[in-house]
Scaffold this motif. Structure first.
Motif, short mmCIF file in Angstrom:
data_model
loop_
_atom_site.label_atom_id
_atom_site.label_comp_id
_atom_site.label_asym_id
_atom_site.label_seq_id
_atom_site.Cartn_x
_atom_site.Cartn_y
_atom_site.Cartn_z
N GLU A 2 0.86 -1.18 0.00
CA GLU A 2 0.00 0.00 0.00
C GLU A 2 0.89 1.22 0.00
N ARG A 3 0.48 2.25 -0.73
CA ARG A 3 1.23 3.50 -0.73
C ARG A 3 0.31 4.62 -1.17
N ALA A 4 0.67 5.83 -0.79
CA ALA A 4 -0.03 7.02 -1.25
C ALA A 4 0.87 7.75 -2.23
N ILE A 5 0.30 8.18 -3.33
CA ILE A 5 1.07 8.95 -4.32
C ILE A 5 0.39 10.31 -4.47
N PRO A 6 1.04 11.37 -4.00
CA PRO A 6 0.44 12.70 -4.11
C PRO A 6 0.26 13.11 -5.57
N ILE A 7 -0.84 13.80 -5.84
CA ILE A 7 -1.10 14.38 -7.15
C ILE A 7 -1.04 15.89 -6.98
N LEU A 8 -0.10 16.52 -7.67
CA LEU A 8 0.11 17.96 -7.55
C LEU A 8 -0.36 18.67 -8.81
N PRO A 9 -1.00 19.84 -8.65
CA PRO A 9 -1.44 20.59 -9.82
C PRO A 9 -0.28 21.31 -10.49
N ALA A 10 -0.41 21.51 -11.79
CA ALA A 10 0.56 22.28 -12.56
C ALA A 10 -0.18 23.03 -13.66
N ASP A 11 0.44 24.08 -14.15
CA ASP A 11 -0.14 24.83 -15.25
C ASP A 11 0.35 24.33 -16.60
N ASP A 12 1.53 23.72 -16.62
CA ASP A 12 2.15 23.29 -17.87
C ASP A 12 3.06 22.10 -17.55
N LEU A 13 2.81 20.96 -18.18
CA LEU A 13 3.62 19.78 -17.90
C LEU A 13 5.07 19.95 -18.30
N ARG A 14 5.34 20.68 -19.35
CA ARG A 14 6.72 20.88 -19.79
C ARG A 14 7.53 21.60 -18.70
N THR A 15 6.94 22.64 -18.13
CA THR A 15 7.61 23.38 -17.05
C THR A 15 7.81 22.47 -15.84
N GLY A 46 13.89 6.99 -6.54
CA GLY A 46 13.97 5.99 -5.48
C GLY A 46 12.57 5.48 -5.17
N THR A 47 12.17 5.57 -3.91
CA THR A 47 10.84 5.11 -3.52
C THR A 47 9.81 6.23 -3.51
N ILE A 48 10.22 7.46 -3.87
CA ILE A 48 9.30 8.60 -3.92
C ILE A 48 8.56 8.58 -5.25
N ARG A 49 7.24 8.71 -5.20
CA ARG A 49 6.40 8.78 -6.39
C ARG A 49 5.53 10.03 -6.32
N LEU A 50 5.41 10.75 -7.41
CA LEU A 50 4.53 11.91 -7.53
C LEU A 50 3.82 11.84 -8.86
N THR A 51 2.63 12.40 -8.93
CA THR A 51 1.93 12.59 -10.19
C THR A 51 1.63 14.08 -10.32
N ILE A 52 1.89 14.63 -11.49
CA ILE A 52 1.60 16.02 -11.79
C ILE A 52 0.41 16.03 -12.75
N ASP A 53 -0.57 16.87 -12.48
CA ASP A 53 -1.80 16.94 -13.28
C ASP A 53 -1.97 18.37 -13.80
N ALA A 54 -2.00 18.53 -15.13
CA ALA A 54 -2.14 19.86 -15.73
C ALA A 54 -3.20 19.82 -16.83
#
Length: 121
Positions: A2-15, A46-54
């Motif tokens: 089990e793990r939690a993966i934060p989803i962070l907002p962004a304005d532009d995926l390239r940036t 490593g073991t850190i996972r993030l998702t960026i949503d734009a």
């Protein structure tokens, strides 16, 4: 597992990709749809996972995520060469050594590691 993966907002995926990959040393695990500006960007280090949503709507903005690491000073030394960091790591009275990084969309990455002997809180 089990793990939690934060989803962070962004304005532009390239940036966001430039900041997280070139600046902080993450690698891209997925990108959809892959047009470079909108969609989802999966990142790992490593073991850190993030998702960026734009563009992310309906979930708020300016999120904060804690990244628990083995050595906050090592991350600080690596990252300060490539991105702006407002203060060096410091021991906190509650028993962690911390510093923060703010990404281009205003999200805070709060880096926490074990305290370091000889440094005051």
């Amino acid at each position: 597992m089990e793990r939690a993966i934060p989803i962070l907002p962004a304005d532009d995926l390239r940036t966001a990709r430039d900041f997280y990959v070139d600046g902080l040393g993450f690698t891209v695990s997925f990108e959809v749809p892959g047009d470079g500006t909108t969609g989802l960007l999966g990142l790992e280090r490593g073991t850190i996972r993030l998702t960026i949503d734009a563009p992310m709507s309906g979930h708020g903005r300016e999120a904060c995520v804690s990244l628990e690491v083995d050595d906050a000073d090592a991350y600080y030394e690596e990252w300060r060469q490539r991105v702006r960091i407002s203060r060096p790591p410091q021991n906190e009275p509650w028993g962690a050594r911390t510093f923060s990084v703010i990404d281009p969309a205003g999200n805070t990455l709060f880096v926490m590691g074990p305290t370091r002997q000889g440094d005051s809180a």
